[in-house]
Design a protein around this motif. Structure first.
Motif, short mmCIF file in Angstrom:
data_model
loop_
_atom_site.label_atom_id
_atom_site.label_comp_id
_atom_site.label_asym_id
_atom_site.label_seq_id
_atom_site.Cartn_x
_atom_site.Cartn_y
_atom_site.Cartn_z
N LYS A 37 16.52 -23.85 -0.77
CA LYS A 37 17.19 -23.28 0.40
C LYS A 37 18.39 -24.12 0.80
CE LYS A 37 13.09 -21.11 2.33
NZ LYS A 37 12.37 -20.85 3.59
N VAL A 38 19.34 -23.50 1.46
CA VAL A 38 20.53 -24.18 1.94
C VAL A 38 20.20 -24.88 3.26
CG1 VAL A 38 22.89 -23.86 2.80
CG2 VAL A 38 22.09 -22.55 0.83
N ASN A 39 20.56 -26.14 3.37
CA ASN A 39 20.33 -26.90 4.58
C ASN A 39 21.48 -26.66 5.55
OD1 ASN A 39 20.35 -29.06 6.54
ND2 ASN A 39 18.82 -30.07 5.26
N LEU A 40 21.17 -26.09 6.72
CA LEU A 40 22.20 -25.77 7.72
C LEU A 40 22.95 -26.99 8.21
CD1 LEU A 40 20.65 -23.14 10.16
CD2 LEU A 40 22.63 -22.87 8.70
N ASN A 41 22.32 -28.13 8.21
CA ASN A 41 22.94 -29.33 8.76
C ASN A 41 23.80 -30.10 7.76
OD1 ASN A 41 21.87 -28.99 11.37
ND2 ASN A 41 19.93 -29.81 10.69
N THR A 42 23.68 -29.80 6.49
CA THR A 42 24.44 -30.56 5.50
C THR A 42 25.32 -29.71 4.60
OG1 THR A 42 22.62 -30.48 3.90
CG2 THR A 42 22.70 -32.38 5.41
N ALA A 43 25.13 -28.40 4.61
CA ALA A 43 25.86 -27.52 3.69
C ALA A 43 27.34 -27.45 4.03
CB ALA A 43 25.25 -26.13 3.73
N THR A 44 28.14 -27.35 2.98
CA THR A 44 29.57 -27.13 3.14
C THR A 44 29.81 -25.64 3.36
OG1 THR A 44 29.92 -26.74 0.78
CG2 THR A 44 30.09 -29.03 1.55
N LYS A 45 31.02 -25.30 3.70
CA LYS A 45 31.37 -23.90 3.90
C LYS A 45 31.11 -23.11 2.62
CE LYS A 45 35.24 -20.96 5.26
NZ LYS A 45 36.62 -20.93 5.74
N LYS A 87 18.44 -9.06 13.36
CA LYS A 87 18.36 -8.56 11.98
C LYS A 87 19.01 -9.53 11.00
CE LYS A 87 17.92 -3.58 12.26
NZ LYS A 87 18.53 -2.30 11.87
N THR A 88 20.19 -9.99 11.34
CA THR A 88 20.90 -10.93 10.46
C THR A 88 20.11 -12.23 10.35
OG1 THR A 88 23.02 -9.97 11.12
CG2 THR A 88 23.09 -12.13 10.06
N TYR A 89 19.57 -12.69 11.47
CA TYR A 89 18.77 -13.92 11.47
C TYR A 89 17.58 -13.78 10.53
CZ TYR A 89 15.35 -17.37 12.86
OH TYR A 89 14.41 -18.36 12.83
N GLN A 90 16.88 -12.66 10.60
CA GLN A 90 15.71 -12.45 9.73
C GLN A 90 16.10 -12.53 8.26
OE1 GLN A 90 12.50 -12.30 10.56
NE2 GLN A 90 13.10 -12.64 12.67
N LYS A 91 17.24 -11.95 7.93
CA LYS A 91 17.71 -11.96 6.54
C LYS A 91 18.10 -13.37 6.10
CE LYS A 91 21.19 -9.81 3.60
NZ LYS A 91 22.32 -8.87 3.54
N LEU A 92 18.84 -14.07 6.95
CA LEU A 92 19.34 -15.40 6.59
C LEU A 92 18.24 -16.46 6.58
CD1 LEU A 92 22.67 -15.53 8.64
CD2 LEU A 92 22.37 -14.99 6.21
N LYS A 94 15.41 -16.63 5.46
CA LYS A 94 14.68 -16.77 4.20
C LYS A 94 15.39 -17.70 3.23
CE LYS A 94 12.94 -12.11 4.77
NZ LYS A 94 13.07 -10.72 4.36
N SER A 95 16.70 -17.89 3.42
CA SER A 95 17.49 -18.70 2.50
C SER A 95 17.96 -20.02 3.09
CB SER A 95 18.72 -17.90 2.04
OG SER A 95 18.33 -16.72 1.40
N LEU A 96 17.60 -20.28 4.36
CA LEU A 96 18.10 -21.47 5.05
C LEU A 96 16.96 -22.39 5.47
CD1 LEU A 96 20.71 -19.64 7.29
CD2 LEU A 96 21.19 -20.98 5.23
N THR A 97 17.31 -23.65 5.66
CA THR A 97 16.36 -24.64 6.14
C THR A 97 17.11 -25.64 7.01
OG1 THR A 97 14.62 -26.17 5.48
CG2 THR A 97 16.62 -26.21 4.15
#
Length: 98
Positions: A37-45, A87-92, A94-97
């Motif tokens: 999963k993509v880390n919200l706190n460290t991921a680049t754009k 809705k967008t939050y539910q979708k995202l 699953k791929s974020l941490t």
């Protein structure tokens, strides 16, 4: 690059070692076939944009939110960003941490 400490030297298990090729680091935090999963706190754009449902504008808004409010404490903070509803939050989510 691999660091092998001398015997008896304390190490920090959370220390990240950068890969020799910077291009290979992009896949480290991106959700893909391996289920990471993509880390919200460290991921680049660019890393954020690889998540299904996040384009240029949302990636920019996520980074701006992070700069203004500090690190995300909970995934649900995404809903505080304009354009990200339930809705967008539910979708995202699953791929974020964090």
């Amino acid at each position: 690059m691999i660091y092998v400490p001398k015997q008896g030297v304390a190490t920090n298990a959370q220390t990240a070692v950068a890969p020799a090729d910077p291009q290979t680091s992009l896949s480290a935090n991106v959700s893909g076939a391996n289920g990471s999963k993509v880390n919200l706190n460290t991921a680049t754009k660019e890393q954020l944009m690889q998540v299904d449902g996040i384009g240029d504008k949302k990636a920019t808004k996520i980074i701006e939110y992070r700069q203004q409010h500090g690190s995300f404490k909970q995934l649900s903070e995404l809903k505080d960003i304009s354009g990200i509803g339930d809705k967008t939050y539910q979708k995202l989510s699953k791929s974020l941490t964090i």
